[in-house]
Design an enzyme around this catalytic site. Structure first.
Site, PDB file in Angstrom:
ATOM      1  N   PRO A  80      56.182   5.528  53.897  1.00  0.00           N
ATOM      2  CA  PRO A  80      57.210   4.720  54.550  1.00  0.00           C
ATOM      3  C   PRO A  80      58.295   5.524  55.249  1.00  0.00           C
ATOM      4  O   PRO A  80      58.721   6.574  54.774  1.00  0.00           O
ATOM      5  CB  PRO A  80      57.811   3.909  53.404  1.00  0.00           C
ATOM      6  CG  PRO A  80      57.466   4.652  52.168  1.00  0.00           C
ATOM      7  CD  PRO A  80      56.142   5.315  52.445  1.00  0.00           C
ATOM      8  N   ASN A  81      58.725   4.961  56.372  1.00  0.00           N
ATOM      9  CA  ASN A  81      59.835   5.451  57.196  1.00  0.00           C
ATOM     10  C   ASN A  81      59.492   6.686  58.026  1.00  0.00           C
ATOM     11  O   ASN A  81      60.299   7.114  58.846  1.00  0.00           O
ATOM     12  CB  ASN A  81      61.092   5.723  56.343  1.00  0.00           C
ATOM     13  CG  ASN A  81      61.565   4.451  55.641  1.00  0.00           C
ATOM     14  OD1 ASN A  81      61.779   3.447  56.308  1.00  0.00           O
ATOM     15  ND2 ASN A  81      61.678   4.482  54.319  1.00  0.00           N
ATOM     16  N   ARG A 107      65.325   9.533  62.592  1.00  0.00           N
ATOM     17  CA  ARG A 107      65.784   9.296  61.226  1.00  0.00           C
ATOM     18  C   ARG A 107      66.379  10.585  60.642  1.00  0.00           C
ATOM     19  O   ARG A 107      65.666  11.582  60.486  1.00  0.00           O
ATOM     20  CB  ARG A 107      64.590   8.862  60.381  1.00  0.00           C
ATOM     21  CG  ARG A 107      64.856   8.762  58.913  1.00  0.00           C
ATOM     22  CD  ARG A 107      63.541   8.658  58.131  1.00  0.00           C
ATOM     23  NE  ARG A 107      63.794   8.573  56.715  1.00  0.00           N
ATOM     24  CZ  ARG A 107      62.929   8.917  55.784  1.00  0.00           C
ATOM     25  NH1 ARG A 107      61.729   9.362  56.122  1.00  0.00           N
ATOM     26  NH2 ARG A 107      63.235   8.830  54.518  1.00  0.00           N
ATOM     27  N   TYR A 138      65.274  15.828  58.587  1.00  0.00           N
ATOM     28  CA  TYR A 138      63.845  15.771  58.906  1.00  0.00           C
ATOM     29  C   TYR A 138      63.487  16.401  60.259  1.00  0.00           C
ATOM     30  O   TYR A 138      62.304  16.512  60.585  1.00  0.00           O
ATOM     31  CB  TYR A 138      63.356  14.317  58.846  1.00  0.00           C
ATOM     32  CG  TYR A 138      63.528  13.710  57.466  1.00  0.00           C
ATOM     33  CD1 TYR A 138      62.848  14.233  56.367  1.00  0.00           C
ATOM     34  CD2 TYR A 138      64.404  12.647  57.243  1.00  0.00           C
ATOM     35  CE1 TYR A 138      63.011  13.712  55.098  1.00  0.00           C
ATOM     36  CE2 TYR A 138      64.574  12.113  55.971  1.00  0.00           C
ATOM     37  CZ  TYR A 138      63.879  12.648  54.902  1.00  0.00           C
ATOM     38  OH  TYR A 138      64.048  12.137  53.639  1.00  0.00           O
ATOM     39  N   ASN A 149      51.815  12.953  52.850  1.00  0.00           N
ATOM     40  CA  ASN A 149      53.267  12.874  52.707  1.00  0.00           C
ATOM     41  C   ASN A 149      53.562  11.455  52.226  1.00  0.00           C
ATOM     42  O   ASN A 149      53.620  10.517  53.035  1.00  0.00           O
ATOM     43  CB  ASN A 149      53.999  13.164  54.022  1.00  0.00           C
ATOM     44  CG  ASN A 149      55.519  13.188  53.793  1.00  0.00           C
ATOM     45  OD1 ASN A 149      56.008  12.739  52.752  1.00  0.00           O
ATOM     46  ND2 ASN A 149      56.266  13.692  54.756  1.00  0.00           N
ATOM     47  N   ALA A 192      58.945   8.241  50.105  1.00  0.00           N
ATOM     48  CA  ALA A 192      59.605   7.797  48.872  1.00  0.00           C
ATOM     49  C   ALA A 192      58.611   7.304  47.809  1.00  0.00           C
ATOM     50  O   ALA A 192      58.925   7.333  46.614  1.00  0.00           O
ATOM     51  CB  ALA A 192      60.633   6.720  49.187  1.00  0.00           C
ATOM     52  N   GLU A 223      49.912  17.864  48.859  1.00  0.00           N
ATOM     53  CA  GLU A 223      51.142  17.073  49.030  1.00  0.00           C
ATOM     54  C   GLU A 223      52.021  17.796  50.040  1.00  0.00           C
ATOM     55  O   GLU A 223      52.153  19.026  49.996  1.00  0.00           O
ATOM     56  CB  GLU A 223      51.854  16.964  47.677  1.00  0.00           C
ATOM     57  CG  GLU A 223      53.151  16.181  47.732  1.00  0.00           C
ATOM     58  CD  GLU A 223      53.828  16.091  46.356  1.00  0.00           C
ATOM     59  OE1 GLU A 223      53.208  16.469  45.334  1.00  0.00           O
ATOM     60  OE2 GLU A 223      54.988  15.640  46.335  1.00  0.00           O
ATOM     61  N   HIS A 254      55.766  17.684  52.389  1.00  0.00           N
ATOM     62  CA  HIS A 254      57.082  17.106  52.696  1.00  0.00           C
ATOM     63  C   HIS A 254      57.749  17.949  53.768  1.00  0.00           C
ATOM     64  O   HIS A 254      57.692  19.194  53.728  1.00  0.00           O
ATOM     65  CB  HIS A 254      57.990  17.094  51.467  1.00  0.00           C
ATOM     66  CG  HIS A 254      57.458  16.287  50.329  1.00  0.00           C
ATOM     67  ND1 HIS A 254      57.597  14.919  50.255  1.00  0.00           N
ATOM     68  CD2 HIS A 254      56.766  16.657  49.221  1.00  0.00           C
ATOM     69  CE1 HIS A 254      57.019  14.479  49.141  1.00  0.00           C
ATOM     70  NE2 HIS A 254      56.500  15.521  48.503  1.00  0.00           N
ATOM     71  N   ARG A 304      67.281  18.493  46.870  1.00  0.00           N
ATOM     72  CA  ARG A 304      68.016  17.286  47.257  1.00  0.00           C
ATOM     73  C   ARG A 304      68.433  16.475  46.025  1.00  0.00           C
ATOM     74  O   ARG A 304      68.554  17.041  44.951  1.00  0.00           O
ATOM     75  CB  ARG A 304      67.156  16.486  48.252  1.00  0.00           C
ATOM     76  CG  ARG A 304      66.831  17.290  49.509  1.00  0.00           C
ATOM     77  CD  ARG A 304      65.985  16.507  50.485  1.00  0.00           C
ATOM     78  NE  ARG A 304      66.667  15.310  50.936  1.00  0.00           N
ATOM     79  CZ  ARG A 304      66.050  14.293  51.567  1.00  0.00           C
ATOM     80  NH1 ARG A 304      64.748  14.369  51.802  1.00  0.00           N
ATOM     81  NH2 ARG A 304      66.726  13.240  51.941  1.00  0.00           N
TER      82      ARG A 304
END
Ligand code: DQA
Length: 153
Positions: free
Chosen positions: A13-14, A21, A26, A75, A78, A99, A101, A108
């Site tokens: 998502p997003n 964003r 990012y 990725n 969330a 995985e 990111h 973070r």
């Protein structure tokens, strides 16, 4: 498994908003830029690149990867921090899972320090912005190669 490796690159998502964003976190690359980067990194391997904002759809694609892909770059965004259902889907896979990111979640907020996906991932690439995808696709293909050579000895 097809002769030419197939790498699924799935995005949660997003990530459709990449480029606009929180660019300070990012970066400015769009999702289309990231896709182009993955295709270049694949050097002739087939890349199936998708994004969804829906947990169930992401799980359907993870399940599909087992029969249609040689490796998965994920990725989870969330959902990596929240979705046991996604973890369960990943645990059913026998293909390598990388995985990925853009940011480094460990640097973070505390709620980003838990990744259910990591429990099922072969490895993790994070913190290199869009370049994380380049590294993740290359790592996934390396893992496929290693498995193929191990199977022929
Ligand atoms: C992300 C990190 C996650 O914590 C966040 O929820 C995202 C993007 C990354 O690529 O840095 O949406 O997966």
């Amino acid at each position: 498994m097809p002769d030419i490796p197939v790498v699924y690159v799935l995005n949660g998502p997003n990530l459709n908003l990449l480029g606009t964003r929180e660019p300070e976190i990012y970066g400015h690359a769009t999702l289309a830029d990231v896709q182009a980067l993955c295709e270049a990194a694949a050097e002739g391997a087939t890349v199936v690149f998708r994004q969804t904002n829906h947990e169930g759809e992401l799980i359907d694609w993870v399940q599909e990867a087992q029969t249609s892909a040689s490796a998965l770059v994920l990725n989870p965004a969330a959902y990596g921090h929240t979705s046991i259902a996604l973890l369960d889907a990943l645990k059913a896979l026998t293909i390598p899972v990388v995985e990925c990111h853009l940011s480094n979640p460990m640097a973070r907020e505390a709620f980003r320090h838990t990744s259910y996906v990591s429990l099922a991932a072969t490895g993790i690439v994070s913190g290199f912005g869009a370049q994380s995808y380049d590294l993740a696709v290359k790592a996934a293909l390396r893992l496929v190669q290693e498995r193929r050579s191990a199977a022929t000895v």
